[in-house]
Structures are given as C-alpha cells and as structure tokens.
Design a protein around this motif. Structure first.
Motif, PDB file in Angstrom:
ATOM      1  N   THR A  86      40.513  31.727  36.694  1.00  0.00           N
ATOM      2  CA  THR A  86      41.657  32.516  36.609  1.00  0.00           C
ATOM      3  C   THR A  86      42.481  32.082  35.248  1.00  0.00           C
ATOM      4  OG1 THR A  86      41.814  32.156  38.940  1.00  0.00           O
ATOM      5  CG2 THR A  86      43.595  32.891  37.711  1.00  0.00           C
ATOM      6  N   MET A  87      42.155  30.901  34.967  1.00  0.00           N
ATOM      7  CA  MET A  87      42.840  30.178  33.673  1.00  0.00           C
ATOM      8  C   MET A  87      42.362  30.976  32.633  1.00  0.00           C
ATOM      9  SD  MET A  87      43.110  26.321  32.155  1.00  0.00           S
ATOM     10  CE  MET A  87      41.228  26.633  32.038  1.00  0.00           C
ATOM     11  N   SER A  88      40.892  31.043  32.437  1.00  0.00           N
ATOM     12  CA  SER A  88      40.206  31.407  31.236  1.00  0.00           C
ATOM     13  C   SER A  88      40.268  32.872  31.098  1.00  0.00           C
ATOM     14  CB  SER A  88      38.703  31.136  31.209  1.00  0.00           C
ATOM     15  OG  SER A  88      38.451  31.696  32.560  1.00  0.00           O
ATOM     16  N   VAL A 110      37.543  26.206  25.171  1.00  0.00           N
ATOM     17  CA  VAL A 110      38.263  24.834  24.789  1.00  0.00           C
ATOM     18  C   VAL A 110      39.028  24.364  26.356  1.00  0.00           C
ATOM     19  CG1 VAL A 110      39.734  23.629  23.582  1.00  0.00           C
ATOM     20  CG2 VAL A 110      38.154  25.028  22.517  1.00  0.00           C
ATOM     21  N   ALA A 111      40.042  25.332  26.877  1.00  0.00           N
ATOM     22  CA  ALA A 111      40.564  25.091  27.911  1.00  0.00           C
ATOM     23  C   ALA A 111      39.619  24.449  29.357  1.00  0.00           C
ATOM     24  CB  ALA A 111      41.616  26.102  28.241  1.00  0.00           C
ATOM     25  N   GLY A 112      38.624  25.452  29.560  1.00  0.00           N
ATOM     26  CA  GLY A 112      37.791  24.952  30.701  1.00  0.00           C
ATOM     27  C   GLY A 112      37.167  23.561  30.117  1.00  0.00           C
ATOM     28  N   ALA A 113      37.016  23.326  28.790  1.00  0.00           N
ATOM     29  CA  ALA A 113      36.286  21.988  28.715  1.00  0.00           C
ATOM     30  C   ALA A 113      37.192  21.054  28.824  1.00  0.00           C
ATOM     31  CB  ALA A 113      35.569  22.153  27.263  1.00  0.00           C
ATOM     32  N   VAL A 114      38.566  21.110  28.581  1.00  0.00           N
ATOM     33  CA  VAL A 114      39.316  20.079  28.912  1.00  0.00           C
ATOM     34  C   VAL A 114      39.466  19.827  30.226  1.00  0.00           C
ATOM     35  CG1 VAL A 114      42.095  19.616  28.431  1.00  0.00           C
ATOM     36  CG2 VAL A 114      40.738  20.720  26.693  1.00  0.00           C
ATOM     37  N   VAL A 115      39.717  20.851  31.020  1.00  0.00           N
ATOM     38  CA  VAL A 115      39.800  20.554  32.401  1.00  0.00           C
ATOM     39  C   VAL A 115      38.606  20.112  33.023  1.00  0.00           C
ATOM     40  CG1 VAL A 115      39.826  21.767  34.816  1.00  0.00           C
ATOM     41  CG2 VAL A 115      41.347  22.416  32.891  1.00  0.00           C
ATOM     42  N   VAL A 234      33.418  30.731  31.071  1.00  0.00           N
ATOM     43  CA  VAL A 234      32.641  32.059  30.852  1.00  0.00           C
ATOM     44  C   VAL A 234      32.679  32.898  31.825  1.00  0.00           C
ATOM     45  CG1 VAL A 234      30.227  32.748  30.168  1.00  0.00           C
ATOM     46  CG2 VAL A 234      31.049  30.645  29.359  1.00  0.00           C
ATOM     47  N   GLY A 235      32.607  32.495  33.273  1.00  0.00           N
ATOM     48  CA  GLY A 235      32.770  33.118  34.474  1.00  0.00           C
ATOM     49  C   GLY A 235      33.819  34.232  34.494  1.00  0.00           C
ATOM     50  N   GLY A 236      35.019  33.631  34.027  1.00  0.00           N
ATOM     51  CA  GLY A 236      36.367  34.200  34.106  1.00  0.00           C
ATOM     52  C   GLY A 236      36.226  35.200  33.070  1.00  0.00           C
ATOM     53  N   ILE A 237      35.823  34.991  31.704  1.00  0.00           N
ATOM     54  CA  ILE A 237      35.761  35.948  30.594  1.00  0.00           C
ATOM     55  C   ILE A 237      35.124  37.166  31.076  1.00  0.00           C
ATOM     56  CG2 ILE A 237      34.998  36.105  28.309  1.00  0.00           C
ATOM     57  CD1 ILE A 237      35.412  33.059  27.931  1.00  0.00           C
ATOM     58  N   VAL A 238      33.773  36.951  31.521  1.00  0.00           N
ATOM     59  CA  VAL A 238      33.143  38.239  31.772  1.00  0.00           C
ATOM     60  C   VAL A 238      33.647  38.701  33.075  1.00  0.00           C
ATOM     61  CG1 VAL A 238      30.875  37.382  30.952  1.00  0.00           C
ATOM     62  CG2 VAL A 238      31.334  36.939  33.136  1.00  0.00           C
ATOM     63  N   LEU A 239      34.205  37.938  34.027  1.00  0.00           N
ATOM     64  CA  LEU A 239      34.985  38.738  35.173  1.00  0.00           C
ATOM     65  C   LEU A 239      36.246  39.549  34.668  1.00  0.00           C
ATOM     66  CD1 LEU A 239      35.045  39.075  38.329  1.00  0.00           C
ATOM     67  CD2 LEU A 239      36.459  36.845  38.414  1.00  0.00           C
ATOM     68  N   LEU A 250      42.500  35.333  40.889  1.00  0.00           N
ATOM     69  CA  LEU A 250      41.250  35.985  40.651  1.00  0.00           C
ATOM     70  C   LEU A 250      40.153  35.177  40.959  1.00  0.00           C
ATOM     71  CD1 LEU A 250      40.018  38.279  38.675  1.00  0.00           C
ATOM     72  CD2 LEU A 250      40.195  37.005  36.872  1.00  0.00           C
ATOM     73  N   GLY A 251      40.091  33.717  40.503  1.00  0.00           N
ATOM     74  CA  GLY A 251      38.823  33.120  40.616  1.00  0.00           C
ATOM     75  C   GLY A 251      38.585  32.249  41.931  1.00  0.00           C
ATOM     76  N   GLU A 252      39.617  32.280  42.861  1.00  0.00           N
ATOM     77  CA  GLU A 252      39.440  31.513  43.991  1.00  0.00           C
ATOM     78  C   GLU A 252      38.302  32.136  45.041  1.00  0.00           C
ATOM     79  OE1 GLU A 252      42.992  31.173  46.386  1.00  0.00           O
ATOM     80  OE2 GLU A 252      43.879  30.220  44.861  1.00  0.00           O
TER      81      GLU A 252
END
Length: 324
Positions: A86-88, A110-115, A234-239, A250-252
């Motif tokens: 969802t965040m991405s 980067v945000a996903g990597a930080v988490v 990446v999953g969030g971006i393609v979604l 969105l991602g839950e």
C-alpha cells in the motif's frame, strides 16, 4: 550396485519428482483449469490464462521476499508486506506527477527497503520475534500512511506503468508477466549460484551451526528483510499499474496469501528447504483457485471456506507424499 538396486533408486527418484510440491501444485492447477473449461467454455482460453498470469504476478512479487524470509529460518515471517504494498503504491501515485515515474519508483523502493531494514534490525539485533516485529511494523506503516494522506491518497495515474502491466509486450504477454519470469530466474540464480543464497539456506537449516561456520547470520537476516521490503514495494508498484488508483487497504489481501504461496510451494516454515519456483507455482495455483471459485458463483463466505479446504488438502497430500 545391482541392477535391482539401480531400478529401485530410479523408481524412488521418479516418485520424489512426481510427489514434489511444485508437481503437486501444478497438477492441481491444471485440474482446476480443465474442470473450469468443461463447466464454462473459455475459462482456460489463452487470453484468460494470460490474465491469470498477470494477476498471479502481483502475488509472485510479494511472495519472492516472503520466500527469502521464510527460507532464512528463525521462525521468519513478514506480516508487513501488505502495508508496504500500500505504501509503495501511494508513494508512486503521489510523486508521479511532480518527480516523474523513475524517481517515484526509486522513492517507493527505498521506502520498502527502509521498512525491511527496521524489521531486520528488530529481529537480528534486538532479538524480537519476527511475527511480532513485522506485525508491529505493519501497524506503524499503515498508521503513517493514514496520517500523511488523511485516508484519501491523492496523485495521478501513469499511462506508461499501466501499459507495462496490462498491455501485451512480447507474444501477447504483458510486461509484468515477463518481469515476473525474469525475477524467477534471478531468484533461482541468487539462491543456487551465489554464496549469499547458499548462506540463506544454511542459516535456515541450522543458524547456530552457520554462525559457528563463520557466516554473518545477523547481517544475512537483515538482508533478507530488506529484500522482502523492496520486493513488496515492487508488488505495490505493479499493482498500481493494474488498478490505476490506490486506497488505504490495497495491499492487505496479499499478506496471508503471500505466506500460503510460499508454503504450498514446498518451502518449510522452519526454513532451510524450498525454492522460489515453488512459490511461483503456489501463487499461480492460488490465483486460479480464486478465479475457479468465483466462476462457480459461490458467495464470499463459501469461497473462503472452499479456499481454506483446498489449501489444507494440498498441504496434506504434500506431507504424505514428499520425502522426509
């Protein structure tokens, strides 16, 4: 070895291949497609299969990081992937209009990597249980998104991203499916041909022995969670490219299925055994299963029950047929 011994060994090897998790999952998938095509002609036509592959790819990207986390052992599991998805998607949706798509995607990764890094530090350095650490981070990420967006994300759709995900690129196959295949090859090479990949298996099989052997187990644990965070992004971006818009939850729906895809694909929850090919097969089976249940016209509660029963049945067959 005698001829009889060779024959028995060859037979045992054949049985192991037939009874492998990937073979079982693919057989169930083909069976559902065949039954679906019989009940409703067109269910397994080429265009429908491409659509199913596209949808399975979303789960496949998220399941890639989950595979690494579970393979690494230490009761590894990442419950924050849904929130990262969802965040991405929200980051790309919000920054696309001002910074452009490449910068927006970079920010999301980067945000996903930080988490993922925070998850890894909590598990490897602070000694927190992966289940609790990642569940807590899921809440932190979701809460932060709510605060920053006010529950109503604003931004713009990117036509290039949408075209990549939805339109055919090569031989009628969308770009996102081709990217998923490339990820599968990359994951295979990473896990089977690199020292880091082999260390993931070693730590998952026996973390104490791996540490005594000189492997940097803490750094490896942090690395797999960073990878999980980036792949969920990446999953969030393609979604986002598929939906064209975002919403807070969105991602839950992908969190638990990402774990299920890994497990039914043959990766042990205890770690050390498994492959991403199995996760890809698991993601495809779960996608076909959902489509099959919808095709039957079952209400939501019945689909959830049938979904759970099917997963339990596949895992039961695997536990009985696969070698110990």
């Amino acid at each position: 070895m005698s001829m009889g011994g060779v024959a028995r060994a060859n037979t045992a090897g054949l049985i192991r291949r037939i009874a492998s998790p990937i073979a079982i999952v693919l057989a169930v998938t083909v069976l559902m497609l065949a039954i679906g095509e019989t009940m409703r002609p067109g269910f397994a036509q080429p265009s429908q299969l491409v659509s199913l592959l596209r949808i399975a790819a979303f789960l496949g990207f998220i399941g890639a990081g989950q595979t690494l986390v579970i393979l690494s052992g230490n009761e590894g599991i990442d419950l924050s992937v849904g929130s990262i998805v969802t965040m991405s998607a929200i980051i790309v949706f919000g920054l696309n209009g001002t910074l452009g798509l490449p910068m927006a995607i970079s920010a999301a990764l980067v945000a996903g990597a930080v988490v993922g890094f925070i998850n890894g530090v909590g598990v490897a350095t602070l000694g927190l249980q992966p289940l609790m650490m990642t569940l807590g981070m899921a809440g932190v990420v979701k809460g932060s998104v709510l605060v920053l967006t006010g529950g109503r994300p604003e931004g713009s759709e990117n036509q290039s991203l949408t075209a990549f995900v939805t339109e055919p690129w090569i031989a009628g196959v969308p770009g996102t499916v081709l990217l998923w295949l490339l990820l599968g090859i990359a994951m295979h090479l990473l896990l089977s041909r690199t020292a880091w990949g082999k260390s993931v298996y070693a730590v998952g099989a026996n973390s104490r022995a791996a540490k005594l052997a000189g492997l940097r187990t803490k750094a490896g644990t942090i690395a797999v969670y960073v990878c999980s965070g980036m792949l969920a992004a990446v999953g969030g971006i393609v979604l986002l490219g598929y939906t064209g818009s975002v919403f807070i939850n969105l991602g839950e729906p992908y969190t638990l299925p990402s774990i299920a895809a890994v497990v039914i694909g043959g990766t042990l929850l205890s770690g050390g055994i498994g492959s991403y090919w199995g996760t890809m097969a698991g993601a495809l089976m779960l996608t076909v299963l959902q489509s099959f249940l919808i095709m039957l016209g079952l209400p939501e509660f019945a689909r959830q029950i049938a979904y759970g029963v099917m997963l339990a049945a596949v895992l039961s067959v695997y536990s009985k047929l696969s070698p110990t």
